[in-house]
Motif scaffolding. Sequence first.
Motif, PDB file in Angstrom:
ATOM      1  N   TYR A  44       0.829  -1.201   0.000  1.00  0.00           N
ATOM      2  CA  TYR A  44       0.000   0.000   0.000  1.00  0.00           C
ATOM      3  C   TYR A  44       0.867   1.255   0.000  1.00  0.00           C
ATOM      4  O   TYR A  44       1.930   1.291   0.639  1.00  0.00           O
ATOM      5  N   PRO A  45       0.449   2.291  -0.684  1.00  0.00           N
ATOM      6  CA  PRO A  45       1.184   3.560  -0.656  1.00  0.00           C
ATOM      7  C   PRO A  45       1.224   4.126   0.760  1.00  0.00           C
ATOM      8  O   PRO A  45       0.228   4.105   1.481  1.00  0.00           O
ATOM      9  N   ALA A  46       2.390   4.627   1.165  1.00  0.00           N
ATOM     10  CA  ALA A  46       2.557   5.186   2.505  1.00  0.00           C
ATOM     11  C   ALA A  46       3.515   6.366   2.447  1.00  0.00           C
ATOM     12  O   ALA A  46       4.336   6.469   1.535  1.00  0.00           O
ATOM     13  N   TRP A  47       3.429   7.255   3.457  1.00  0.00           N
ATOM     14  CA  TRP A  47       4.279   8.449   3.464  1.00  0.00           C
ATOM     15  C   TRP A  47       4.422   8.983   4.892  1.00  0.00           C
ATOM     16  O   TRP A  47       3.679   8.609   5.789  1.00  0.00           O
ATOM     17  N   ASN A  60       7.678   3.607  -2.686  1.00  0.00           N
ATOM     18  CA  ASN A  60       7.553   3.490  -4.145  1.00  0.00           C
ATOM     19  C   ASN A  60       6.101   3.338  -4.576  1.00  0.00           C
ATOM     20  O   ASN A  60       5.697   3.839  -5.634  1.00  0.00           O
ATOM     21  N   ALA A  61       5.310   2.643  -3.741  1.00  0.00           N
ATOM     22  CA  ALA A  61       3.899   2.441  -4.088  1.00  0.00           C
ATOM     23  C   ALA A  61       3.164   3.775  -4.158  1.00  0.00           C
ATOM     24  O   ALA A  61       2.311   3.986  -5.017  1.00  0.00           O
ATOM     25  N   TYR A  62       3.485   4.686  -3.248  1.00  0.00           N
ATOM     26  CA  TYR A  62       2.849   6.007  -3.253  1.00  0.00           C
ATOM     27  C   TYR A  62       3.293   6.818  -4.470  1.00  0.00           C
ATOM     28  O   TYR A  62       2.483   7.485  -5.114  1.00  0.00           O
ATOM     29  N   TYR A 119     -10.363   6.229  -3.052  1.00  0.00           N
ATOM     30  CA  TYR A 119      -9.396   5.677  -2.113  1.00  0.00           C
ATOM     31  C   TYR A 119      -9.803   5.955  -0.676  1.00  0.00           C
ATOM     32  O   TYR A 119     -10.511   6.928  -0.379  1.00  0.00           O
ATOM     33  N   TRP A 120      -9.329   5.061   0.204  1.00  0.00           N
ATOM     34  CA  TRP A 120      -9.440   5.231   1.646  1.00  0.00           C
ATOM     35  C   TRP A 120      -8.094   5.693   2.153  1.00  0.00           C
ATOM     36  O   TRP A 120      -7.049   5.141   1.805  1.00  0.00           O
ATOM     37  N   VAL A 121      -8.076   6.767   2.964  1.00  0.00           N
ATOM     38  CA  VAL A 121      -6.828   7.341   3.463  1.00  0.00           C
ATOM     39  C   VAL A 121      -6.864   7.346   4.985  1.00  0.00           C
ATOM     40  O   VAL A 121      -7.863   7.742   5.598  1.00  0.00           O
ATOM     41  N   SER A 122      -5.770   6.905   5.594  1.00  0.00           N
ATOM     42  CA  SER A 122      -5.629   6.960   7.050  1.00  0.00           C
ATOM     43  C   SER A 122      -4.405   7.803   7.388  1.00  0.00           C
ATOM     44  O   SER A 122      -3.317   7.582   6.831  1.00  0.00           O
ATOM     45  N   LYS A 123      -4.592   8.782   8.279  1.00  0.00           N
ATOM     46  CA  LYS A 123      -3.485   9.642   8.716  1.00  0.00           C
ATOM     47  C   LYS A 123      -3.388   9.563  10.233  1.00  0.00           C
ATOM     48  O   LYS A 123      -4.380   9.801  10.925  1.00  0.00           O
ATOM     49  N   SER A 124      -2.197   9.249  10.718  1.00  0.00           N
ATOM     50  CA  SER A 124      -2.001   9.098  12.157  1.00  0.00           C
ATOM     51  C   SER A 124      -0.860   9.993  12.631  1.00  0.00           C
ATOM     52  O   SER A 124       0.072  10.282  11.873  1.00  0.00           O
ATOM     53  N   PRO A 125      -0.933  10.429  13.898  1.00  0.00           N
ATOM     54  CA  PRO A 125       0.089  11.360  14.399  1.00  0.00           C
ATOM     55  C   PRO A 125       1.369  10.666  14.816  1.00  0.00           C
ATOM     56  O   PRO A 125       1.354   9.578  15.375  1.00  0.00           O
ATOM     57  N   LEU A 126       2.483  11.305  14.546  1.00  0.00           N
ATOM     58  CA  LEU A 126       3.760  10.935  15.126  1.00  0.00           C
ATOM     59  C   LEU A 126       3.943  11.816  16.352  1.00  0.00           C
ATOM     60  O   LEU A 126       3.897  13.041  16.253  1.00  0.00           O
ATOM     61  N   LEU A 139      -1.371   6.303   5.138  1.00  0.00           N
ATOM     62  CA  LEU A 139      -1.537   5.072   4.369  1.00  0.00           C
ATOM     63  C   LEU A 139      -2.752   5.251   3.476  1.00  0.00           C
ATOM     64  O   LEU A 139      -3.756   5.856   3.883  1.00  0.00           O
ATOM     65  N   ILE A 140      -2.672   4.754   2.235  1.00  0.00           N
ATOM     66  CA  ILE A 140      -3.793   4.899   1.308  1.00  0.00           C
ATOM     67  C   ILE A 140      -4.037   3.571   0.601  1.00  0.00           C
ATOM     68  O   ILE A 140      -3.099   2.859   0.244  1.00  0.00           O
TER      69      ILE A 140
END
Length: 442
Positions: A44-47, A60-62, A119-126, A139-140
């Motif tokens: 899955y694409p991630a960043w 690379n997926a993203y 797409y489904w997108v999940s964003k979480s805090p660092l 993550l998407i």
Amino acid sequence: MEKETQKNMDADSTFYPKIGAPAPLTDSQSVPTQQLTLLEALPYPAWIKNRRGEYLYANNAYAELIGVPVATIKGRTDRQLFPKFIQDQLADSDALVFHEKETVELDNIYLHSTATKTYWVSKSPLKNKSNQVTGIIGLIKQRKNLSPNETSHKDLAAHAIKHSNEAVIITDAEFKITLVNPAFIRITGFSASEIIGSPASIINANWLATEFMESIKHQLHYHGCWEGETWNRKRNGQLYNEKVKISVIRSNTGEITHYIGQFVDNTEQKQTQEKLEFLAFHDALTGLANRALFLDRVSQSIHQSNRNNTRCAVIYLDLNEFKPLNDTYGHPFGDKVLIHAAQVIKEAVRKVDTVSRQGGDEFSVLLEETPSIEGAVIVAQKIITSIRQAFVIDNINVSIGASAGIAVYPEHGSDADKLISNADKAMYAAKSLGGNGYYLYK
């Protein structure tokens, strides 16, 4: 890339994800190489982003998904990578992660305006050890697209509310808040957890008058909607202008079950509008009334004097010794002299009187309800005396004077144009007599 990513992030960042997000980054001192390797290996694409919304890392997926090389993504923001229609949604969800310090999920996201895939997108805090959010990990995944017949109206409505650029607030019939969207949180500064279940009056903080709120309720009860513009305060007390629409939802029996409010922060547009309106009727340099506003004020004053059987007067002024100063020291210096003269004239008259810059170094004054012609002459003398007082600009001693022409209604003109014109002629008569004095129109 991995070493650079580690260097750009807080040394003690820790990731707290929800189910479905990448594995936790648990090392308290750095982002482990194996974790970055794991992100790179994900199908899955991630960043990872920093607090400024700049990409520190993308796998690379993203990169393949958005069609941009990994090296090009790093250091950029969503506004540089995506079309405008999705930028606000992504920015709002980032802001929500930083504000709420918890995972935010987006659904049915289109990455391109002509695309059919969602797409489904999940964003979480660092977070660091102090529980401060230092960045975001995302993550998407491609969502299984439903046919139009499979997509429920309820899902569409929820999607529209969640991703609307307008703030949306829903209350029950008793005006208790049941739902707010991310745009509401971004605009007002209230978090969902502290406002859900509270009365809607919490968002006006007693700023809006009770009578005003009651009139809105009356309109909603009998007409089903209300639309208007008002000023409100954010959670931090900051004042902002909002354009508001409120509608009612009724049951099958006609009873009100919910209220839906939508609004946008209109402050910047309102301030721009007020500035344009001000400049339309005021001199840009001095802030005084311009010709158009002065003419209107004189017309109104003549009507009032006619009704009350009183007088009004116009004093037309021209600065002496201004041109040599302007030629010698330049236009910026000359502008400062004009601003000084404008302030001196304003201080020499009453607040009810109007001071105008007619252009160049010419000014005019409207004296409301002048008791006598002699009274207008006294004011003209006061202005001339005040202007002749020496002053300093940019360490340069400045001495100027003024010539004044006086015309009084009704003796010297029956309408605004005539009264101003005759005061102007009287001013030129004063200049021809040597200047630094006044002349009463005859």
